[in-house]
Design an enzyme around this catalytic site. Structure first.
Site, PDB file in Angstrom:
ATOM      1  N   LYS A  20       0.534  -1.564   0.183  1.00 44.56           N
ATOM      2  CA  LYS A  20       0.199  -0.210  -0.288  1.00 44.56           C
ATOM      3  C   LYS A  20       0.827   1.432   0.123  1.00 44.56           C
ATOM      4  CE  LYS A  20      -1.615   3.532   2.765  1.00 44.56           C
ATOM      5  NZ  LYS A  20      -1.861   3.876   1.568  1.00 44.56           N
ATOM      6  N   GLU A  45      10.136   1.554  10.344  1.00 46.12           N
ATOM      7  CA  GLU A  45      11.238   2.346   9.959  1.00 46.12           C
ATOM      8  C   GLU A  45      10.677   4.106  10.070  1.00 46.12           C
ATOM      9  OE1 GLU A  45      13.650   2.227   8.775  1.00 46.12           O
ATOM     10  OE2 GLU A  45      14.103  -0.313   8.032  1.00 46.12           O
ATOM     11  N   CYS A  60      13.602  10.213   5.494  1.00 49.99           N
ATOM     12  CA  CYS A  60      13.802  10.579   6.752  1.00 49.99           C
ATOM     13  C   CYS A  60      15.210  10.227   7.436  1.00 49.99           C
ATOM     14  CB  CYS A  60      13.488   9.031   6.929  1.00 49.99           C
ATOM     15  SG  CYS A  60      14.582   7.797   6.330  1.00 49.99           S
ATOM     16  N   GLU A 114      10.715  16.570  14.417  1.00 53.80           N
ATOM     17  CA  GLU A 114      10.814  16.652  12.696  1.00 53.80           C
ATOM     18  C   GLU A 114      10.078  17.162  12.014  1.00 53.80           C
ATOM     19  OE1 GLU A 114       9.347  12.647  10.763  1.00 53.80           O
ATOM     20  OE2 GLU A 114      11.132  12.623  10.069  1.00 53.80           O
TER      21      GLU A 114
END
Ligand code: NAP
Length: 478
Positions: A172, A246, A280, A377
């Protein structure tokens, strides 16, 4: 309009619903994709389960050939894939051509090699007249859920090892950037995978939620935000599904007093701004020796301002757009918040006045550890510079956040580099270089940056169960 791929056939969503995917360089709709609902999820999981036993028994060397063929097909269709990736995600065409597409092909080749080398061991046991050996077996049906930033490569990081280990999969992709994954699945179908081995569900968070919660899923492999990762721990808990996560990062980059400053500036500009900071492992907080902090900040601001901002398909562009209006607003809110908290905006930090989702990279001086810009972040083109006085304080400051995905160290002193590398709690440390993944090594996070590892031999652990088989060799039964 693109359809779902279930059990070897393309079909629209059972509800007939679809959603648009936009070109972030101008905000126009590229196409629409089927939006999978619970009935489609159920059908995809059913197809993957039905195919599981035969695929697990499929001869390893033939599995390898299929993965290798996917790599060949990716290369044969490289330009189309690169253009699709660039148009859907805003990635610079050069990056799509030189990094995403070859990196995807390389992953399939690397794990094609593993198919015939996944082995157990014969282990000495204390019981006399007893043979004990281990087998590595597939986990079963794997739900692979990917984010929008590097859709093609991250799909490959999951598809290639999962299939090499004999699992069946349902992938997905993120709703913002599904198109390269749709094309990849078409190529996988062309390669000749048996029906049900590879299934594709496009859709939004509801599709991901339904897939993760489905009782027929044995493993979830997820790349995305820490927030959604946490919710998946709950989704997996009931069935005790296997889980690889992750997640987010906020990589520190340490620039020591003895660093080659021009090399550090060049490397950190790329480390921070590659794919407009939507990475990331992006370097996202810069600890610079106080003696060199001003010089570093000035050079970073000048370097960032010189980068030409424009659409991914313009060869002159060095910074593409952010993925969406929503994400641009989130980045801008972080920038405004940092100004409000007293950080000194040295350059950039503004939306570019043109259609699409373009943003000038923001460079901040005078940032302190307590400011949100140093802790959260942002996942965008923002460079907060923090000064340090004593190298002994660096480990504690670098480790102070909940994230632990990557870190970077810039110094000419090898003992400084390796002492810090050993003490910083992160899954990847880059010394005097930018962040790069490689199929043969390891990728993953400490702390809230994730569970488990992808790539290299570690991915084999992630996609297999280990079984011990005991045999009594003596007379009679034991
Ligand atoms: P995200 O919002 O967490 O979404 C990731 C994927 O999960 C998408 O396919 C999303 O679908 C789906 N999803 C959303 N809610 C879900 C739910 N409740 N259950 C199941 N699936 C759900 O992350 P993103 O914004 O796409 O990506 C950015 C994040 O990914 C950043 O935090 C970044 O650090 C992280 N990331 C980590 C790595 C790594 O290797 N550690 C690599 C790349 C990115 P929709 O998009 O359709 O909503």
């Amino acid at each position: 309009m693109s359809d779902l791929f279930i059990g070897g056939a393309w079909s629209p969503a059972a509800t007939g619903r679809s959603f648009p995917t936009l070109n972030p360089a101008d905000g126009t709709v590229i196409t629409t994709c089927a939006e999978a609902g619970p009935a489609d999820v159920d059908r995809a999981v059913g197809a993957a389960r039905e195919a599981a036993d035969a695929w697990a028994a499929h001869p390893e060397h033939l599995r390898a050939r299929l993965l290798w063929r996917v790599a060949d097909l990716i290369e044969a269709n490289a330009e189309e894939l690169a253009e699709l990736e660039s148009r859907d995600s805003g990635q610079l065409l050069g990056v799509a051509r030189e990094v995403s597409v070859p990196g995807t092909a390389e992953h399939f080749r690397y794990f094609a090699g593993w198919c015939t080398k996944i082995q157990g061991a014969v282990l000495p046991v204390a019981f006399p007249d007893t043979l004990h050996y281990t087998r590595r077996e597939p986990v079963g049906v794997c739900a692979l859920i990917t984010p929008w930033n590097f859709p093609l490569m991250i799909a490959a990081w999951k598809l290639a090892p999962a299939l090499a280990c004999g699992n069946t999969v349902i992938i997905k992709p993120a709703e913002q950037t599904p198109l390269s994954t749709v094309r990849l699945v078409e190529l996988m179908s062309e390669a000749g995978f048996p029906p049900g081995v590879v299934n594709l569900l496009t859709g939004g968070p509801g599709t991901g939620r339904a897939l993760a919660a489905h009782p027929g899923v044995d493993k979830i492999s997820f790349t995305g935000s820490t927030e959604v990762g946490r919710s998946l721990v709950s989704a997996a808990a009931g069935g005790l599904k296997r889980l690889t996560l992750e997640l987010g990062g906020k990589a520190p980059s340490i620039i020591a007093a003895d660093a080659d400053l021009d090399a550090a500036v060049a490397g950190n500009l790329t480390g921070a701004l590659f794919h407009s900071g939507q990475v990331c492992a992006a370097y996202a907080r810069f600890y610079v020796d106080r003696e060199r902090a001003d010089e570093f900040t000035e050079k970073m601001a000048a370097g960032a301002a010189a980068l030409r901002i424009g659409p991914g398909d313009d060869p002159a562009s060095r910074l593409g757009p952010l993925v969406s209006e929503e994400h641009l607003r989130s980045v801008d809110a972080h920038v405004r918040g940092a100004v409000y908290e007293g950080a000194d905006l040295v350059g950039g930090g503004r939306r570019v006045d043109r259609p699409g989702f373009f943003y000038e990279p923001a460079v901040f001086a005078g940032v302190t550890d307590d400011m949100a810009i140093a802790r959260e972040e942002v996942f965008g083109p923002v460079i907060p510079v923090l000064a340090y006085d004593d190298p002994d304080e660096l480990v504690a400051r670098a480790n102070a956040l909940e994230y632990g995905l990557a870190a970077s160290i810039w110094t000419r002193d090898l003992s400084t580099a390796h002492r810090l590398a050993a003490r910083i709690r992160a899954g990847a440390i880059f010394i005097n270089m930018i962040h790069v993944p490689d199929a043969a090594t390891t990728w993953g996070g400490y702390k809230a940056s994730g569970w488990g590892r992808e790539m290299g031999p570690y991915a084999i652990d992630a996609y297999t169960e280990v079984k011990g088989v005991w045999t009594h060799l003596g007379p009679g039964s034991r």
